[in-house]
Design an enzyme around this catalytic site. Structure first.
Site, PDB file in Angstrom:
ATOM      1  N   LYS A  52      25.079 -22.088  13.881  1.00  0.00           N
ATOM      2  CA  LYS A  52      23.692 -21.614  13.699  1.00  0.00           C
ATOM      3  C   LYS A  52      23.525 -21.325  12.219  1.00  0.00           C
ATOM      4  O   LYS A  52      24.476 -20.947  11.541  1.00  0.00           O
ATOM      5  CB  LYS A  52      23.466 -20.329  14.499  1.00  0.00           C
ATOM      6  N   THR A  60      13.069 -27.195  25.497  1.00  0.00           N
ATOM      7  CA  THR A  60      13.501 -25.815  25.747  1.00  0.00           C
ATOM      8  C   THR A  60      12.571 -25.135  26.747  1.00  0.00           C
ATOM      9  O   THR A  60      13.026 -24.517  27.727  1.00  0.00           O
ATOM     10  CB  THR A  60      13.557 -25.009  24.438  1.00  0.00           C
ATOM     11  N   GLY A  76      16.070 -27.232  14.971  1.00  0.00           N
ATOM     12  CA  GLY A  76      15.093 -26.166  14.731  1.00  0.00           C
ATOM     13  C   GLY A  76      15.402 -24.887  15.492  1.00  0.00           C
ATOM     14  O   GLY A  76      16.273 -24.842  16.367  1.00  0.00           O
ATOM     15  N   ASP A  77      14.709 -23.838  15.136  1.00  0.00           N
ATOM     16  CA  ASP A  77      14.704 -22.550  15.842  1.00  0.00           C
ATOM     17  C   ASP A  77      13.453 -21.852  15.310  1.00  0.00           C
ATOM     18  O   ASP A  77      12.528 -22.532  14.823  1.00  0.00           O
ATOM     19  CB  ASP A  77      16.002 -21.764  15.555  1.00  0.00           C
ATOM     20  N   ASN A 122       7.052 -22.896  19.805  1.00  0.00           N
ATOM     21  CA  ASN A 122       7.522 -24.107  20.482  1.00  0.00           C
ATOM     22  C   ASN A 122       7.942 -23.854  21.922  1.00  0.00           C
ATOM     23  O   ASN A 122       7.482 -24.521  22.846  1.00  0.00           O
ATOM     24  CB  ASN A 122       8.672 -24.717  19.661  1.00  0.00           C
TER      25      ASN A 122
HETATM   26  P1  NDP Z   1       8.688 -20.569  16.931  1.00  0.00           P
HETATM   27  O1  NDP Z   1       8.851 -20.219  15.503  1.00  0.00           O
HETATM   28  O2  NDP Z   1       8.071 -21.861  17.298  1.00  0.00           O
HETATM   29  O3  NDP Z   1       7.886 -19.423  17.699  1.00  0.00           O
HETATM   30  C1  NDP Z   1       8.340 -18.121  17.714  1.00  0.00           C
HETATM   31  C2  NDP Z   1       7.345 -17.265  18.476  1.00  0.00           C
HETATM   32  O4  NDP Z   1       7.920 -15.990  18.683  1.00  0.00           O
HETATM   33  C3  NDP Z   1       6.059 -17.043  17.713  1.00  0.00           C
HETATM   34  O5  NDP Z   1       5.005 -16.862  18.607  1.00  0.00           O
HETATM   35  C4  NDP Z   1       6.374 -15.755  16.963  1.00  0.00           C
HETATM   36  O6  NDP Z   1       5.239 -15.008  16.572  1.00  0.00           O
HETATM   37  C5  NDP Z   1       7.163 -14.999  17.985  1.00  0.00           C
HETATM   38  N1  NDP Z   1       8.070 -14.068  17.293  1.00  0.00           N
HETATM   39  C6  NDP Z   1       9.016 -14.387  16.381  1.00  0.00           C
HETATM   40  N2  NDP Z   1       9.620 -13.274  15.925  1.00  0.00           N
HETATM   41  C7  NDP Z   1       9.016 -12.254  16.564  1.00  0.00           C
HETATM   42  C8  NDP Z   1       9.193 -10.853  16.539  1.00  0.00           C
HETATM   43  N3  NDP Z   1      10.112 -10.283  15.736  1.00  0.00           N
HETATM   44  N4  NDP Z   1       8.412 -10.094  17.358  1.00  0.00           N
HETATM   45  C9  NDP Z   1       7.485 -10.676  18.156  1.00  0.00           C
HETATM   46  N5  NDP Z   1       7.262 -11.994  18.210  1.00  0.00           N
HETATM   47  C10 NDP Z   1       8.026 -12.762  17.443  1.00  0.00           C
HETATM   48  O7  NDP Z   1      10.177 -20.459  17.557  1.00  0.00           O
HETATM   49  P2  NDP Z   1      10.731 -21.054  18.923  1.00  0.00           P
HETATM   50  O8  NDP Z   1       9.669 -21.081  19.935  1.00  0.00           O
HETATM   51  O9  NDP Z   1      11.471 -22.292  18.592  1.00  0.00           O
HETATM   52  O10 NDP Z   1      11.841 -19.969  19.311  1.00  0.00           O
HETATM   53  C11 NDP Z   1      11.555 -18.867  20.164  1.00  0.00           C
HETATM   54  C12 NDP Z   1      12.840 -18.336  20.752  1.00  0.00           C
HETATM   55  O11 NDP Z   1      13.483 -19.384  21.504  1.00  0.00           O
HETATM   56  C13 NDP Z   1      13.899 -17.865  19.755  1.00  0.00           C
HETATM   57  O12 NDP Z   1      14.626 -16.807  20.330  1.00  0.00           O
HETATM   58  C14 NDP Z   1      14.820 -19.074  19.617  1.00  0.00           C
HETATM   59  O13 NDP Z   1      16.114 -18.702  19.192  1.00  0.00           O
HETATM   60  C15 NDP Z   1      14.830 -19.554  21.059  1.00  0.00           C
HETATM   61  N6  NDP Z   1      15.221 -20.935  21.281  1.00  0.00           N
HETATM   62  C16 NDP Z   1      14.592 -21.965  20.644  1.00  0.00           C
HETATM   63  C17 NDP Z   1      14.966 -23.252  20.898  1.00  0.00           C
HETATM   64  C18 NDP Z   1      14.263 -24.409  20.303  1.00  0.00           C
HETATM   65  O14 NDP Z   1      14.591 -25.535  20.669  1.00  0.00           O
HETATM   66  N7  NDP Z   1      13.280 -24.230  19.423  1.00  0.00           N
HETATM   67  C19 NDP Z   1      16.081 -23.568  21.814  1.00  0.00           C
HETATM   68  C20 NDP Z   1      16.625 -22.413  22.489  1.00  0.00           C
HETATM   69  C21 NDP Z   1      16.200 -21.161  22.206  1.00  0.00           C
HETATM   70  P3  NDP Z   1       4.746 -15.035  15.039  1.00  0.00           P
HETATM   71  O15 NDP Z   1       4.179 -16.400  14.839  1.00  0.00           O
HETATM   72  O16 NDP Z   1       3.780 -13.935  14.944  1.00  0.00           O
HETATM   73  O17 NDP Z   1       5.980 -14.816  14.204  1.00  0.00           O
HETATM   74  O1  2IT Z   2      19.036 -21.845  20.300  1.00  0.00           O
HETATM   75  C1  2IT Z   2      19.070 -23.074  20.461  1.00  0.00           C
HETATM   76  O2  2IT Z   2      19.687 -23.598  21.385  1.00  0.00           O
HETATM   77  C2  2IT Z   2      18.312 -23.907  19.521  1.00  0.00           C
HETATM   78  N1  2IT Z   2      17.642 -23.376  18.645  1.00  0.00           N
HETATM   79  C3  2IT Z   2      18.363 -25.400  19.618  1.00  0.00           C
HETATM   80  C4  2IT Z   2      19.609 -25.935  18.995  1.00  0.00           C
HETATM   81  C5  2IT Z   2      19.699 -27.421  18.880  1.00  0.00           C
HETATM   82  O3  2IT Z   2      20.668 -27.861  18.231  1.00  0.00           O
HETATM   83  O4  2IT Z   2      18.863 -28.154  19.402  1.00  0.00           O
END
Ligand code: NDP
Ligand code: 2IT
Length: 446
Positions: free
Chosen positions: A126, A209, A165-166, A240
């Site tokens: 990560k 996801t 991404g994340d 996302n």
């Molecule tokens: P994005 O950046 O696309 O979206 C994040 C969302 O969460 C936004 O709505 C954001 O609001 C909100 N957010 C972020 N930080 C905070 C906070 N401190 N308090 C409240 N709201 C918050 O990220 P993802 O959707 O990709 O990721 C979301 C979660 O999913 C994370 O935990 C990530 O690790 C996990 N994840 C993502 C994967 C992926 O493929 N993308 C895979 C597996 C897990 P704002 O815009 O106001 O910051």
């Molecule tokens: O937390 C996660 O699993 C991710 N952000 C996606 C990782 C990946 O390599 O697609």
């Protein structure tokens, strides 16, 4: 057993006490995995978990870039290369002002177990930066990404470490980083996943996801002869993961009544239908706006400033924003309001005390390392397509994703069944542990 766990935690704590999120993830894993290790001669006495929680390598570097006013900005970049026993390091990059080593180490550790559960050959890593993409121009984001990759490119590669991404890293950022990697290495390879479709990306990766989180919820519900159809769902976040979790809920005839961002929560009692979800997607992905703008567009809805969705009555809760966003009190309110299922789209969104409440009340609860594994699983499928120099159809990828989520659910059942209750947390931890531990043992003390 309690003493063994306590001693283990205090040993790890000696070096890591200043990293609360990492220690939280270590404890959660140790509490379920150590009893299993002690019960198996092949794992016992080999310090296998001790080795697993120590990153193989941590890279930390300076990222300089020039903003639109001509000022020089300095950020910090990281890559935690956690475990390569079952494949090259694999895991996302997070750009958010709160990013630090504790958060990245917890995420990298979760990734070890998650990637193992997918059944695909991926190790775990990560990375990211304390850079905040919010409010930055495309040019600023591009210059930051290029500078970040100028350093990171030395340590990654399609057979070494494959980031994705994340939070704060989506298609735009992956594009800029891929361009810079290609320029520096003079190679067009699958070094990142989440790429655009015309340059090596996989269909369904953006959706994976969120879709996977809902598929996992459906698997849990089906196991107790229930279904998501007709259920009321609340979702945190509007990025996302949240967007595509909402889309899949709608496709499976559930009603989504709430989404959020870090400024607050919207509540739409009529339900967020596909047209409204499309508005949110445009608002968030193109305009990069705030969730309260939904209420201007749909005045029948309500915006709760600085609130999370957990106070809203629902059948299913999908935390899809960030770590520790749902506490013990939230869990009690969810249960009181009739919630029967929590499937984590985010990584570690529920605090340990909240998880205890779910378990005590015997509701369906899936930890992110199982329920959000669909994202990295389709990243693994993207890597496979890149190696084949071929691409699969939407239907092919989606059916593989569904199959993988079903397999993860079965693995959780195998190791998590406790009398009349499935402890998915225990099941995911033990199933994820076995594959990595076996590979580490086979490869010797390296
Ligand atoms: P994005 O950046 O696309 O979206 C994040 C969302 O969460 C936004 O709505 C954001 O609001 C909100 N957010 C972020 N930080 C905070 C906070 N401190 N308090 C409240 N709201 C918050 O990220 P993802 O959707 O990709 O990721 C979301 C979660 O999913 C994370 O935990 C990530 O690790 C996990 N994840 C993502 C994967 C992926 O493929 N993308 C895979 C597996 C897990 P704002 O815009 O106001 O910051
Ligand atoms: O937390 C996660 O699993 C991710 N952000 C996606 C990782 C990946 O390599 O697609």
């Amino acid at each position: 057993m309690k003493k063994i766990i306590k001693n283990f935690i205090s040993e790890i704590d000696k070096k890591n006490s200043h990293e609360p999120e990492f220690m939280q993830a270590v404890k959660e894993i140790a509490e379920t995995v150590l009893p299993y290790i002690v019960s198996k001669d092949i794992y016992h006495g080999k310090n296998i978990l001790m080795r697993m929680v120590e990153p193989e390598r941590v890279l930390m570097f300076r990222v300089n870039w020039v903003d639109d006013n001509g000022e020089i900005q300095v950020n910090r970049g990281y890559r935690v290369q956690m475990n390569s026993a079952i494949g090259p390091y694999k895991g996302g990059l997070r750009f958010h002002p709160t990013v630090n080593l504790s958060i990245l180490k917890f995420l990298a550790l979760e990734q070890v177990f998650k990637n193992s559960l997918t059944t695909l050959p991926m190790g775990a890593g990560k990375g990211g930066s304390d850079f905040d993409p919010k409010g930055k121009s495309d040019g600023e984001v591009m210059r930051f990404c290029q500078s970040f990759m100028t350093e990171l490119h030395r340590y990654i590669g399609p057979n070494t470490d494959i980031p994705a991404g994340d939070i704060g890293v989506g298609g735009r950022e992956i594009g800029y980083m891929f361009g810079q990697y290609k320029k520096l290495k003079k190679e067009f390879t699958g070094v990142l996943t989440g790429k655009g479709l015309s340059w090596g990306g996989s269909l369904i990766r953006p959706e994976a996801t969120g879709y996977g989180t809902v598929y996992f919820a459906e698997n849990m519900l089906n196991h107790v002869s229930n279904t998501i159809k007709g259920k009321t769902v609340v979702i945190s976040g509007s990025g996302n993961v949240a967007q595509y979790a909402a889309e899949k809920c709608l496709q499976l005839s559930a009603k989504v009544i709430s989404m959020s961002d870090s400024s607050g929560t919207i509540y739409d009692k009529d339900g967020i239908d596909s047209e409204k979800l499309n508005f949110i997607m445009n608002l968030k992905n193109l305009k990069r706006g705030r969730i309260h703008e939904y209420v201007d567009q749909y005045p029948n809805s309500i915006f709760f400033k600085d609130k999370t969705p957990w106070g809203i009555s629902c059948d299913i809760a999908l935390p899809c924003a960030t770590q520790n966003e749902l506490n013990e009190n939230d869990a009690k309110i969810l249960i009181k309001n009739g919630c029967i299922c929590v499937s984590e789209g985010a990584n570690m969104p529920c605090e340990p005390d909240a998880i205890n409440v779910f378990k005590l009340n015997k509701i369906l609860y899936a930890p992110g390392k199982a329920s959000n594994a669909g994202g990295v699983a389709v990243s693994g499928l993207e890597m496979a397509q890149n190696s084949l120099r071929y691409s699969w159809s939407r239907e092919e990828v989606d059916s593989k994703l569904k199959e993988i989520m079903k397999d993860i659910h079965s693995s959780c059942l195998t190791h998590g069944q406790e009398k009349d209750y499935v402890n998915y947390e225990k099941g995911a931890n033990i199933a994820g542990f076995i594959k990595v531990a076996d590979a580490m043992l086979a490869q010797g003390v390296v």
